[in-house]
Structures are given as C-alpha cells and as structure tokens.
Design an enzyme around this catalytic site. Structure first.
Site, mmCIF file in Angstrom:
data_model
loop_
_atom_site.group_PDB
_atom_site.id
_atom_site.type_symbol
_atom_site.label_atom_id
_atom_site.label_comp_id
_atom_site.label_asym_id
_atom_site.label_seq_id
_atom_site.Cartn_x
_atom_site.Cartn_y
_atom_site.Cartn_z
ATOM 1 N N LYS A 1 49.360 48.206 -15.553
ATOM 2 C CA LYS A 1 48.258 48.281 -14.588
ATOM 3 C C LYS A 1 47.663 46.890 -14.354
ATOM 4 C CE LYS A 1 44.375 51.434 -13.986
ATOM 5 N NZ LYS A 1 43.598 52.464 -14.686
ATOM 6 N N ARG B 1 30.502 57.942 -6.684
ATOM 7 C CA ARG B 1 31.385 59.103 -6.534
ATOM 8 C C ARG B 1 32.786 58.616 -6.207
ATOM 9 N NH1 ARG B 1 28.326 61.167 -1.535
ATOM 10 N NH2 ARG B 1 28.230 58.891 -1.431
ATOM 11 N N LEU C 1 25.189 71.386 -1.158
ATOM 12 C CA LEU C 1 24.872 72.784 -0.875
ATOM 13 C C LEU C 1 26.097 73.528 -0.350
ATOM 14 C CD1 LEU C 1 21.326 72.735 0.803
ATOM 15 C CD2 LEU C 1 21.930 73.507 -1.489
ATOM 16 N N GLY D 1 32.189 76.531 -2.890
ATOM 17 C CA GLY D 1 33.603 76.164 -2.970
ATOM 18 C C GLY D 1 34.292 76.944 -4.061
ATOM 19 N N CYS E 1 34.225 64.242 -14.106
ATOM 20 C CA CYS E 1 32.946 64.063 -14.814
ATOM 21 C C CYS E 1 32.047 65.282 -14.942
ATOM 22 C CB CYS E 1 32.178 62.901 -14.195
ATOM 23 S SG CYS E 1 32.990 61.340 -14.599
ATOM 24 N N LYS F 1 32.992 67.608 -17.924
ATOM 25 C CA LYS F 1 32.832 67.044 -19.273
ATOM 26 C C LYS F 1 31.374 66.695 -19.568
ATOM 27 C CE LYS F 1 33.718 62.084 -18.533
ATOM 28 N NZ LYS F 1 32.395 61.542 -18.825
HETATM 29 N N1 LIG Z 1 35.204 58.439 -12.255
HETATM 30 C C1 LIG Z 1 33.969 58.407 -11.827
HETATM 31 O O1 LIG Z 1 33.695 58.713 -10.657
HETATM 32 C C2 LIG Z 1 32.846 58.002 -12.721
HETATM 33 C C3 LIG Z 1 33.041 57.837 -14.086
HETATM 34 N N2 LIG Z 1 31.984 57.479 -14.888
HETATM 35 C C4 LIG Z 1 32.197 57.231 -16.309
HETATM 36 O O2 LIG Z 1 32.872 55.972 -16.433
HETATM 37 C C5 LIG Z 1 33.765 55.978 -17.551
HETATM 38 C C6 LIG Z 1 35.161 55.594 -17.085
HETATM 39 O O3 LIG Z 1 35.604 56.570 -16.166
HETATM 40 P P1 LIG Z 1 36.812 56.300 -15.163
HETATM 41 O O4 LIG Z 1 36.657 54.955 -14.538
HETATM 42 O O5 LIG Z 1 36.918 57.496 -14.294
HETATM 43 O O6 LIG Z 1 38.037 56.269 -16.177
HETATM 44 P P2 LIG Z 1 39.569 55.966 -15.865
HETATM 45 O O7 LIG Z 1 40.341 56.874 -16.731
HETATM 46 O O8 LIG Z 1 39.801 55.956 -14.389
HETATM 47 O O9 LIG Z 1 39.757 54.449 -16.372
HETATM 48 C C7 LIG Z 1 39.550 54.045 -17.675
HETATM 49 C C8 LIG Z 1 40.360 52.772 -17.930
HETATM 50 O O10 LIG Z 1 40.053 52.294 -19.247
HETATM 51 C C9 LIG Z 1 41.244 51.828 -19.840
HETATM 52 N N3 LIG Z 1 41.077 51.802 -21.294
HETATM 53 C C10 LIG Z 1 41.105 52.841 -22.165
HETATM 54 N N4 LIG Z 1 40.883 52.417 -23.412
HETATM 55 C C11 LIG Z 1 40.728 51.070 -23.351
HETATM 56 C C12 LIG Z 1 40.492 50.057 -24.306
HETATM 57 N N5 LIG Z 1 40.374 50.348 -25.604
HETATM 58 N N6 LIG Z 1 40.407 48.772 -23.877
HETATM 59 C C13 LIG Z 1 40.537 48.471 -22.565
HETATM 60 N N7 LIG Z 1 40.758 49.395 -21.608
HETATM 61 C C14 LIG Z 1 40.845 50.675 -21.995
HETATM 62 C C15 LIG Z 1 42.311 52.780 -19.355
HETATM 63 O O11 LIG Z 1 43.608 52.223 -19.473
HETATM 64 C C16 LIG Z 1 41.876 52.976 -17.893
HETATM 65 O O12 LIG Z 1 42.465 52.016 -17.040
HETATM 66 C C17 LIG Z 1 33.644 57.384 -18.154
HETATM 67 O O13 LIG Z 1 32.694 57.341 -19.180
HETATM 68 C C18 LIG Z 1 33.115 58.219 -17.004
HETATM 69 O O14 LIG Z 1 32.378 59.331 -17.447
HETATM 70 C C19 LIG Z 1 30.723 57.281 -14.390
HETATM 71 C C20 LIG Z 1 30.485 57.424 -13.048
HETATM 72 C C21 LIG Z 1 31.523 57.796 -12.107
HETATM 73 O O1 LIG Z 2 29.741 60.697 -13.228
HETATM 74 C C1 LIG Z 2 30.581 60.783 -12.364
HETATM 75 O O2 LIG Z 2 31.788 60.671 -12.546
HETATM 76 C C2 LIG Z 2 30.228 61.085 -10.957
HETATM 77 O O3 LIG Z 2 30.335 62.539 -10.807
HETATM 78 C C3 LIG Z 2 30.084 63.006 -9.497
HETATM 79 O O4 LIG Z 2 30.980 62.417 -8.553
HETATM 80 P P1 LIG Z 2 32.493 62.918 -8.351
HETATM 81 O O5 LIG Z 2 33.041 63.426 -9.633
HETATM 82 O O6 LIG Z 2 33.202 61.817 -7.643
HETATM 83 O O7 LIG Z 2 32.449 64.162 -7.383
HETATM 84 P P2 LIG Z 2 31.350 64.903 -6.497
HETATM 85 O O8 LIG Z 2 31.378 64.405 -5.122
HETATM 86 O O9 LIG Z 2 30.052 64.945 -7.191
HETATM 87 O O10 LIG Z 2 31.971 66.378 -6.512
HETATM 88 C C4 LIG Z 2 32.076 67.097 -7.739
HETATM 89 C C5 LIG Z 2 32.614 68.482 -7.493
HETATM 90 O O11 LIG Z 2 31.656 69.265 -6.785
HETATM 91 C C6 LIG Z 2 32.245 69.843 -5.642
HETATM 92 N N1 LIG Z 2 31.231 69.977 -4.568
HETATM 93 C C7 LIG Z 2 30.464 68.932 -4.198
HETATM 94 C C8 LIG Z 2 29.497 69.059 -3.221
HETATM 95 C C9 LIG Z 2 29.308 70.286 -2.610
HETATM 96 O O12 LIG Z 2 28.434 70.487 -1.724
HETATM 97 N N2 LIG Z 2 30.086 71.333 -3.001
HETATM 98 C C10 LIG Z 2 31.043 71.206 -3.967
HETATM 99 O O13 LIG Z 2 31.727 72.203 -4.308
HETATM 100 C C11 LIG Z 2 33.379 68.900 -5.272
HETATM 101 O O14 LIG Z 2 34.341 69.540 -4.476
HETATM 102 C C12 LIG Z 2 33.884 68.513 -6.643
HETATM 103 O O15 LIG Z 2 34.760 69.486 -7.176
HETATM 104 C C13 LIG Z 2 28.663 62.594 -9.075
HETATM 105 O O16 LIG Z 2 28.423 63.016 -7.720
HETATM 106 C C14 LIG Z 2 28.501 61.072 -9.179
HETATM 107 O O17 LIG Z 2 27.162 60.706 -8.847
HETATM 108 C C15 LIG Z 2 28.820 60.636 -10.604
HETATM 109 O O18 LIG Z 2 28.718 59.248 -10.747
#
Ligand SMILES: NC(=O)C1=CN([C@@H]2O[C@H](COP(=O)(O)OP(=O)(O)OC[C@H]3O[C@@H](n4cnc5c(N)ncnc54)[C@H](O)[C@@H]3O)[C@@H](O)[C@H]2O)C=CC1
Ligand SMILES: O=C(O)[C@H]1O[C@H](OP(=O)(O)OP(=O)(O)OC[C@H]2O[C@@H](n3ccc(=O)[nH]c3=O)[C@H](O)[C@@H]2O)[C@H](O)[C@@H](O)[C@@H]1O
Length: 434
Positions: A38, A152, A248, A251, A258, A261
């Site tokens: 990656k 998001r 609102l 679905g 997220c 979990k």
């Molecule tokens: N996906 C989302 O929309 C959001 C996620 N979060 C939080 O952010 C955190 C990360 O989530 P994502 O970005 O979705 O995860 P992801 O799974 O997309 O990416 C995580 C990355 O960390 C790397 N990694 C794992 N262990 C490592 C290590 N020991 N050293 C260096 N790199 C390492 C992996 O190879 C991967 O590239 C989680 O705690 C999640 O709950 C918060 C807001 C939005």
């Molecule tokens: O902590 C995170 O990872 C993120 O989780 C969500 O973001 P995301 O997982 O990208 O997705 P959402 O857009 O929130 O949708 C979540 C789920 O709710 C569903 N949803 C959303 C909106 C709606 O009106 N109805 C509905 O069924 C979506 O289809 C999806 O399955 C939060 O919206 C972000 O603010 C947050 O940072």
C-alpha cells in the site's frame, strides 16, 4: 500558523484523508503504514479507495514535497511535532474496541518521540485510552491529545476540510489547543475539552446517529402497519430544526465500518461503569430486527419461500458513494437470503471480484435476467435511471423490493412491475386485461 512536521500512522480512510488534507493546509506530513504494498502504491500516487478529491490531494501533496509515504513508524517520528494515530480499532472479542493496533504503535514509538511532540489519537478509542497511552509512553514530556474524526466515507475530503466542528481534548489543555491550531485554516468551531470528554464526544455522536436511524426504521415499520408513508412523516419531522432533515432515511439497517462497532463498544464502556445502556442495546437489536423484516419482505415477494428463488441484488456497499463492504447491511441481508436457499446475482457499480454466496456481475441488467425479484440494497443513483422496462423484460417475476426507497414507484409500475419500499404504501403492477 507555522507549518508543522506531522506523522500520520495508518493510511486508511481516516489516515490517508488526514495526511493529504493536513498537507494541503501547508503542513509537512509523513504517512506511515505497515502494509508495504500500500505504501508503494501511495508513494506512486495510487489511491485505492473511492473518495472524491483524495487522489488529487495526494498528487498535489507529493508534488509540493509536503506529503510522503513510508514504512516504519519508529524512524518516521524522530523529528515530528505531532503524531496522529489513525490505525484500526475494530470490534474485539466480547464487543469492546480492540486497541491492539493503537497500543502496538504507541509501544513502537514511545521512547523515540521528541520531547514536546503531541501524540494524537484520531482513531476512535474508548474513554480512558488517552490515560492508558500516557502510561504506556511513560513520559511527561509527550502530551497525549484526543482529536476524534467525524468524516464520512464517500465524502471524506469534503468533511475533513469543511467539518462541523473540531474536537481536541487532553489533560494538557495547552497541547490540546496547539493541536486545534493545526486546523487554523479551516472555518470550524474548535471544542477544547478534557481527554475523557473528547473521547466520549465521538461515541456519543456516532451512537446518536445509530439511535436516530433505528428510531426512523421503527417509525417506518409503524407506517407500514398503520397505512402511513414514512417519506411524508420524515418530511414533516425534518422541518423541525431541533430534529433536522438528515439521517431520517429508513433502509435495510445501518452498517459500515464504524456505527456497528462503536455502538457495541459504548455499550461495553457503559457496562464497565455498571450502567445498563438499554436505549443503545435496543437500537442495536432494532437494527437486527430491521434486517430480518427486510428478509421477510423479500421472501414475501417471491411467494414466501426463498429456497430456489433467483434474486437480483442491486448494491453491495454499505451505502452509496463508497466501495467499502465492511459491515454492509446489503451483505448482511444477502447472506441470510443465501442461507435460506436463494440464488443471488448481484451488481454494485463500485464493487467487483468474488463474494461468497453470490454471483457478482458487471451490469444491472444481468441482475434482472430471469430474476424472480429484484432488490435494491444500496442507494446508488444509477439504479434510479435504469431502463426499468428493459429490466422488466428480462425478469421472470414482477417484484421490485426497494429497501432504500430510492426508485420512483410510478416508473416501476409503468414498466409493468410491482414496487414495495420501506414504510411506504406498495405500488402494484397494473393487470392489463386483453
Ligand atoms: N472509516 C471511517 O469513516 C472513520 C473511521 N474512524 C476511526 O478511524 C480509525 C481508522 O479507521 P479506518 O481509516 O477506516 O481504517 P482502515 O482499516 O481503512 O485503515 C487503517 C490502516 O492502518 C494500517 N495499520 C494497521 N496497523 C498498523 C500499525 N501497527 N502501524 C501502521 N499502520 C497500521 C492498516 O494497514 C490500514 O492501512 C478507526 O478507529 C475508526 O473507528 C473515525 C472516523 C471515520
Ligand atoms: O466514525 C465513523 O466511521 C463515521 O461513521 C459514520 O459515517 P459512515 O460510516 O461513513 O456512514 P454514514 O453515512 O453515517 O452511514 C452509516 C449507515 O447508516 C445508513 N443510513 C444513513 C443515513 C440515513 O438517513 N439512513 C441510513 O440508513 C447508511 O446507509 C449506512 O449503512 C458517521 O456518519 C461519521 O460521522 C463518522 O465519522
């Protein structure tokens, strides 16, 4: 503010967005990952995730000399002023957040961090993690700051650069404020808090969104039983500014990497302080019930028995605009359909490759071919604009189950098909008598 030297550990949705966006704000950013392949792809400017604007920011950051990608956090952090932890915190055994990656990185870099470097958790971590990290680092010259991320998927860059708020929390408030200043270019309120409050904001926000969605799915179920229309009910609710118009839409249940979990983790956090968070456990249970109701609806559309039924599935991602399949409700529904004996032909504009239990095809019309029913599970706009008369020609049955209330029922009926959504009156195919 003067550009800072920042290291971002983890280059997933959050880490890569954080790194590329902070570089676009003028900082010098090194992104670190353990995944060598990656890192090589990113260093060559190749972004694998579907996030509008992200590849462009990565290219510009690299070209400007403000963004680089490396393997090995220990070497990368030696001159950093801030290290952002963006590693996964998945659901662990028993439902709590699994902090092993956060702790592993902390152990890897703790003794080589320069004095005064802020160690920032952007990963979603339970209350108390800042203290735990501080203890693990074992140094008083390295402040630990919680800076939860609210982006998001599918709109990550726009959300990061145009946030509703920035939250920074630490028991060292000066360090928290300094981390807040890294975002000075952005026009957003900054909430400065103690570490525990900042950590809790993240869970409180995500779990509130989950509660709202479970509530709306419950109201949709009531609509079906009472003969009301959820689209009108939510329109009427949404004008109330205290409620708001977003989140609102009913679905097939809420999912993604997220909300599931994080709801589970907050229930566990509550348990650890002897609080039985029944409101949240009900929202989680309601989400499972919603999936089961959707399965029952699909079974009803094929005459009550899924065994042997051929179901065309439109949409696999957990929502439109992403190719992320983690905890996708579309996959959850599909796997129950498959377990009950249905044959699944699926299409998603952002997903290819093999998925157990179904045949993934590369266009929507193949999904319709010989299908007893077609089910919309992800709200991709392109499904709205399909030639539904052509879909009808290809189908064996006449039922379309639209779990996202995406399609225009009149278009479906005009195509000679029956439509049923969630919480809305059905629109039956017109029987033509010749
Ligand atoms: N996906 C989302 O929309 C959001 C996620 N979060 C939080 O952010 C955190 C990360 O989530 P994502 O970005 O979705 O995860 P992801 O799974 O997309 O990416 C995580 C990355 O960390 C790397 N990694 C794992 N262990 C490592 C290590 N020991 N050293 C260096 N790199 C390492 C992996 O190879 C991967 O590239 C989680 O705690 C999640 O709950 C918060 C807001 C939005
Ligand atoms: O902590 C995170 O990872 C993120 O989780 C969500 O973001 P995301 O997982 O990208 O997705 P959402 O857009 O929130 O949708 C979540 C789920 O709710 C569903 N949803 C959303 C909106 C709606 O009106 N109805 C509905 O069924 C979506 O289809 C999806 O399955 C939060 O919206 C972000 O603010 C947050 O940072």
């Amino acid at each position: 503010m003067t550009p800072a030297r920042i290291v971002v550990v983890g280059t997933g949705y959050v880490g890569l967005t954080t790194g590329a966006c902070l570089a676009s704000l003028g900082h010098f950013v090194t992104c670190v990952d353990v995944d060598r392949a990656k890192v090589s792809r990113l260093a060559a400017g190749r972004v694998d995730i579907l996030e509008p604007g992200l590849a462009d920011l990565v290219h510009r950051g690299i070209a400007a000399g403000r963004l680089q990608f490396v393997v090995g956090a220990r070497d990368a952090v030696r001159h950093a002023q801030a290290v952002f932890l963006c590693v996964p915190t998945p659901m662990g055994a028993g439902g709590s957040a699994d902090l092993r990656a956060v702790e592993a990185v902390t152990a890897e870099i703790g003794d080589v961090l320069p004095a005064g470097c802020a160690l920032v958790t952007k990963s979603t971590v339970p209350v108390g993690t800042s203290q735990r990290i501080q203890a693990l680092v074992g140094r008083t010259d390295v402040p630990v700051v919680s800076n939860p991320e609210f982006l998001r998927e599918g709109t990550a860059v726009a959300d990061f650069l145009g946030p509703d708020r920035i939250v920074v929390g630490s028991d060292d408030l000066a360090a928290a404020r300094w981390v807040g200043e890294l975002y000075a270019e952005l026009d957003a309120p900054v909430v400065v808090a103690d570490a525990a409050s900042a950590e809790l904001v993240k869970y409180a926000a995500n779990c509130y969104l989950a509660l709202k969605l479970s509530y709306v799915n419950s109201i949709a179920e009531l609509c079906e039983r009472l003969g009301a229309d959820i689209s009108l009910v939510t329109e009427g609710m949404g004008y109330d500014r205290r409620i708001g118009r977003t989140f609102l839409k009913p679905g097939p249940g809420w999912g993604g990497s997220c909300l599931p979990k994080d709801t589970s983790a907050l229930v566990k956090v509550a348990e650890s302080v002897n609080y039985d968070f029944t409101m949240l456990t009900s929202a989680i249970d309601e989400n499972l019930a919603q999936r089961d109701r959707i399965v029952a609806k699909i079974a009803g559309a094929v005459g009550g028995t899924l065994a042997g039924a051929r179901i065309g599935v439109l949409g696999l991602a957990f929502k439109a605009g992403t190719n992320d399949l983690r905890d996708s409700p579309a996959l959850a529904v599909s796997s129950v359909l498959c377990a009950l004996g249905a044959e699944l032909i699926a299409y998603d504009p952002a997903v290819d490759g093999e998925i157990a239990g179904m045949t993934v095809v590369d266009d929507a019309y193949q999904v319709a071919k010989d299908a007893d029913a077609v089910v919309v599970l992800t709200e991709w706009a392109e499904f709205k604009h399909l030639d539904w008369a052509a879909m009808a020609e290809l189908m064996e049955g006449i039922d379309v189950v639209d779990t996202r209330n995406l399609l225009d029922p009149r278009v479906i009926v005009d195509a000679g098909l029956s439509w049923q959504g969630v919480g809305r009156p059905r629109a039956a195919a017109r029987i033509t008598v010749s």
